[in-house]
Write an enzyme that holds these catalytic residues in place. Structure first.
Site, PDB file in Angstrom:
ATOM      1  N   LYS A  98      -7.237   2.719  -2.486  1.00 48.39           N
ATOM      2  CA  LYS A  98      -7.530   3.517  -1.328  1.00 48.39           C
ATOM      3  C   LYS A  98      -8.259   4.146  -2.171  1.00 48.39           C
ATOM      4  O   LYS A  98      -8.055   4.840  -3.944  1.00 48.39           O
ATOM      5  CB  LYS A  98      -6.717   4.113  -0.922  1.00 48.39           C
ATOM      6  CG  LYS A  98      -7.117   5.476   0.594  1.00 48.39           C
ATOM      7  CD  LYS A  98      -5.957   5.294   1.232  1.00 48.39           C
ATOM      8  CE  LYS A  98      -6.918   5.603   2.247  1.00 48.39           C
ATOM      9  NZ  LYS A  98      -5.937   6.409   4.133  1.00 48.39           N
ATOM     10  N   HIS A 111     -11.283   1.652   2.323  1.00 44.54           N
ATOM     11  CA  HIS A 111     -10.933   2.743   1.488  1.00 44.54           C
ATOM     12  C   HIS A 111     -11.588   2.784   0.425  1.00 44.54           C
ATOM     13  O   HIS A 111     -11.071   3.175  -1.236  1.00 44.54           O
ATOM     14  CB  HIS A 111      -9.543   1.791   1.079  1.00 44.54           C
ATOM     15  CG  HIS A 111      -8.413   2.151   2.286  1.00 44.54           C
ATOM     16  ND1 HIS A 111      -7.151   1.565   1.539  1.00 44.54           N
ATOM     17  CD2 HIS A 111      -8.443   2.371   3.112  1.00 44.54           C
ATOM     18  CE1 HIS A 111      -6.791   1.757   2.592  1.00 44.54           C
ATOM     19  NE2 HIS A 111      -6.716   2.071   3.790  1.00 44.54           N
ATOM     20  N   TRP A 133       0.637  -1.073  -0.229  1.00 39.27           N
ATOM     21  CA  TRP A 133       0.227   0.200  -0.432  1.00 39.27           C
ATOM     22  C   TRP A 133       0.972   1.196   0.215  1.00 39.27           C
ATOM     23  O   TRP A 133       2.140   0.992   0.502  1.00 39.27           O
ATOM     24  CB  TRP A 133      -1.113   0.137   1.446  1.00 39.27           C
ATOM     25  CG  TRP A 133      -1.147   1.021   1.417  1.00 39.27           C
ATOM     26  CD1 TRP A 133      -2.574   1.506   0.539  1.00 39.27           C
ATOM     27  CD2 TRP A 133      -1.256   2.442   2.315  1.00 39.27           C
ATOM     28  NE1 TRP A 133      -3.149   3.470   0.747  1.00 39.27           N
ATOM     29  CE2 TRP A 133      -2.459   3.443   1.620  1.00 39.27           C
ATOM     30  CE3 TRP A 133      -0.201   3.031   3.057  1.00 39.27           C
ATOM     31  CZ2 TRP A 133      -2.664   4.466   2.356  1.00 39.27           C
ATOM     32  CZ3 TRP A 133       0.002   3.912   3.165  1.00 39.27           C
ATOM     33  CH2 TRP A 133      -1.618   5.158   3.299  1.00 39.27           C
ATOM     34  N   HIS A 168      -8.663  -6.040   4.352  1.00 39.10           N
ATOM     35  CA  HIS A 168      -8.396  -5.444   5.756  1.00 39.10           C
ATOM     36  C   HIS A 168      -8.960  -4.842   6.389  1.00 39.10           C
ATOM     37  O   HIS A 168     -10.207  -3.729   5.830  1.00 39.10           O
ATOM     38  CB  HIS A 168      -7.156  -4.039   5.418  1.00 39.10           C
ATOM     39  CG  HIS A 168      -5.706  -4.769   5.390  1.00 39.10           C
ATOM     40  ND1 HIS A 168      -4.809  -3.630   5.166  1.00 39.10           N
ATOM     41  CD2 HIS A 168      -5.112  -6.238   5.365  1.00 39.10           C
ATOM     42  CE1 HIS A 168      -3.515  -4.363   5.007  1.00 39.10           C
ATOM     43  NE2 HIS A 168      -3.561  -5.819   5.017  1.00 39.10           N
ATOM     44  N   ASP A 204     -11.617   6.751   6.447  1.00 37.60           N
ATOM     45  CA  ASP A 204     -10.740   6.292   6.646  1.00 37.60           C
ATOM     46  C   ASP A 204     -10.215   6.183   7.599  1.00 37.60           C
ATOM     47  O   ASP A 204      -9.166   6.927   7.446  1.00 37.60           O
ATOM     48  CB  ASP A 204      -9.246   5.796   5.529  1.00 37.60           C
ATOM     49  CG  ASP A 204      -9.084   4.717   5.959  1.00 37.60           C
ATOM     50  OD1 ASP A 204      -9.771   4.050   6.452  1.00 37.60           O
ATOM     51  OD2 ASP A 204      -7.231   5.114   5.447  1.00 37.60           O
ATOM     52  N   ASP A 236      -9.150  -2.709   1.971  1.00 35.67           N
ATOM     53  CA  ASP A 236      -9.487  -2.330   2.325  1.00 35.67           C
ATOM     54  C   ASP A 236     -11.021  -1.169   2.805  1.00 35.67           C
ATOM     55  O   ASP A 236     -10.799  -0.731   1.648  1.00 35.67           O
ATOM     56  CB  ASP A 236      -8.378  -1.107   2.893  1.00 35.67           C
ATOM     57  CG  ASP A 236      -8.168  -1.204   4.393  1.00 35.67           C
ATOM     58  OD1 ASP A 236      -9.760  -0.581   5.146  1.00 35.67           O
ATOM     59  OD2 ASP A 236      -7.435  -0.827   5.232  1.00 35.67           O
ATOM     60  N   ASP A 250      -7.307  -4.517   9.661  1.00 37.70           N
ATOM     61  CA  ASP A 250      -6.842  -3.085   9.940  1.00 37.70           C
ATOM     62  C   ASP A 250      -7.971  -1.975  10.633  1.00 37.70           C
ATOM     63  O   ASP A 250      -8.194  -0.706   9.614  1.00 37.70           O
ATOM     64  CB  ASP A 250      -6.214  -2.856   8.836  1.00 37.70           C
ATOM     65  CG  ASP A 250      -5.061  -1.087   8.456  1.00 37.70           C
ATOM     66  OD1 ASP A 250      -4.600  -0.734   9.453  1.00 37.70           O
ATOM     67  OD2 ASP A 250      -4.721  -0.787   7.168  1.00 37.70           O
ATOM     68  N   GLU A 280      -2.970  -2.880  -2.289  1.00 39.37           N
ATOM     69  CA  GLU A 280      -4.203  -1.946  -1.329  1.00 39.37           C
ATOM     70  C   GLU A 280      -4.144  -0.828  -2.464  1.00 39.37           C
ATOM     71  O   GLU A 280      -3.254  -0.429  -2.568  1.00 39.37           O
ATOM     72  CB  GLU A 280      -4.064  -2.050  -0.623  1.00 39.37           C
ATOM     73  CG  GLU A 280      -5.256  -1.290   0.224  1.00 39.37           C
ATOM     74  CD  GLU A 280      -4.604  -1.405   2.098  1.00 39.37           C
ATOM     75  OE1 GLU A 280      -5.392  -1.073   3.025  1.00 39.37           O
ATOM     76  OE2 GLU A 280      -3.259  -2.260   2.161  1.00 39.37           O
ATOM     77  N   ASP A 290     -10.172   4.043  11.016  1.00 35.92           N
ATOM     78  CA  ASP A 290      -9.952   2.478  11.376  1.00 35.92           C
ATOM     79  C   ASP A 290      -9.948   2.628  12.525  1.00 35.92           C
ATOM     80  O   ASP A 290      -9.450   2.102  13.683  1.00 35.92           O
ATOM     81  CB  ASP A 290      -7.917   2.690  10.611  1.00 35.92           C
ATOM     82  CG  ASP A 290      -7.184   2.397   9.469  1.00 35.92           C
ATOM     83  OD1 ASP A 290      -7.773   1.466   9.083  1.00 35.92           O
ATOM     84  OD2 ASP A 290      -7.502   3.882   9.054  1.00 35.92           O
TER      85      ASP A 290
END
Length: 417
Positions: A227, A261, A184, A285, A293, A258, A325, A225, A295
């Protein structure tokens, strides 16, 4: 009513619809979750010359007890793993290398710098996954790495990714289970670019050079990955979903999704079946975005359950590598791992306990009334009793009693750091 008695009663409810509960539990036990190490120290890592966090990544909070050494981080992971049912994996970033006080830049990292992690993983019976760290470094100060117009900077990051693949291969050889090495990058622009194509050409060239060396998939699997946007790359990200899915298909790599993302209204669960039409493997993820984003710790929410349902309905549990993640420094970090990972496993159990074959038949027959009825009624089926039994069988705490162990660990270990 005991856990065993509640389980037996709940089992009858599911078996009435043809659900083999014991088989569901056996299947669940075989699914490893790749637990991210960086929740334990707020993505700090152990580089001798540590750099400030960058790449559009932010960790908020200052809860006491953050791991400050590799030994502390591994100890915290062991405590979390003791509270989570099943046998899992640990996901490392390159900044978690142990260089014994020597300054080793990222393009010079070697397998030996992760020997302690491998020895620990062997003791714990864990697999390891890996990620090159293309942020929090002077050569990533402008949030451009593999697409950077400066060839010298690009070469540095290419060499770092090459070294990372070798480390992933080392993990696979030593542990007998292939590592997933995931790339990433934060590359993008804050405002509208005047040229979207050239940076993507540079990124493709960099990836081609990184993957020139063949590594057996018995030891290492490569993933990329995407985004949609990030802090400092609100208008344009070089490695978009479309770019990476195309690259992964063309070059036989895994496309990693993800869950934080994408656009807030865009559901990763809705992408899985479509993408599996064209590729044999995917990676995840799993995170929880709140407005962006951010997390957050994974909850047992509708999207998490829908992701798990898609994996089960598509018979894709062996095709999709599931990783986590998230990073929250506002709560106990061991608790964050425990909550998020247990929720991922709960979602998989929920999906395995659904009468999926019958629901599919109803859809094909056009009986949407019974289909919707069952989907809603199963939300209040005695799923919790099955989960409690599974935890008991896996010899981890049942219900919220695990928090008592975290509190004790916090008092005896974390608060003394």
């Amino acid at each position: 009513m005991t856990v065993q008695e509640a389980y037996e009663e709940a089992k009858k409810s599911y078996e009435k619809w043809g659900v083999d509960v014991e088989e569901a539990l056996r299947r669940l036990q075989s699914i490893p979750i790749s637990i991210h190490c960086w929740q334990g120290d707020d993505i700090g890592g152990f580089e001798v010359n540590a750099n400030e966090l960058s790449g559009g990544i932010d960790v908020t909070g200052n809860y006491p007890g953050k791991a400050g050494t590799p030994e502390e981080l591994r100890s915290d992971l062991e405590k979390a793993l003791s509270l989570i049912p099943g046998q899992h994996r640990i996901n490392l970033h390159a900044i978690y290398a142990e260089t014994e006080g020597e300054v080793v830049d990222r393009d010079e990292l070697e397998p030996k710098h992760f020997a302690n992690w491998v020895n620990w993983a062997k003791e714990q019976g864990l697999g390891l996954d890996f990620n090159p760290t293309l942020f929090s470094h002077p050569k990533a100060a402008d949030d451009l790495t593999l697409s950077h117009p400066n060839e010298e900077i690009r070469e540095f990051w290419i060499n770092h990714c090459k070294a990372s693949r070798k480390i992933g291969e080392y993990f696979g050889k030593e542990l007998g289970t292939a590592a997933l090495t995931n790339i990433w990058i934060p590359d993008g622009y804050k405002d509208l670019p005047s040229d979207r194509l050239t940076p993507r050409k540079r990124l493709k060239d960099s990836l081609d050079r990184i993957f020139q060396s063949e590594i057996s998939e018995n030891y290492n699997l490569d993933s990329v990955e995407s985004k949609l946007f990030g802090i400092g790359s609100e208008a344009y990200v070089v490695g978009s979903h479309e770019f990476y899915f195309g690259y992964a298909l063309q070059n036989h790599k895994l496309c990693l999704l993800d869950t934080g993302h994408f656009h807030p209204t865009e559901m990763v669960s809705n992408k899985i079946s479509a993408m599996l039409m064209y590729t044999d493997q995917l990676a995840l993820h799993v995170s929880r975005p709140v407005r962006w984003d951010s997390d957050h710790v994974v909850l047992l929410d509708e999207e998490l359950k829908e992701i798990a349902l898609e994996l089960v309905r598509c018979d894709a549990l062996d095709q999709v590598r599931i990783g986590l993640d998230f990073f929250d420094a506002s709560i106990n970090r061991v608790a964050a791992w425990t909550i998020g990972t247990r929720n991922m496993i709960k979602a998989l159990l929920y999906a395995l306990l659904m009468p999926n074959d019958h629901l599919q038949k109803l859809q094909e027959e056009g009986d949407f009334t019974e289909r919707l009825t069952l989907l809603e009624e199963f939300k209040t089926y005695p799923f919790g009793a099955i989960w409690d039994y599974y935890c008991s069988q896996m010899e981890v705490p049942v219900k919220e009693t695990w928090l008592n162990e975290v509190r004790t660990y916090e008092k005896e270990v974390l608060t003394k750091r």
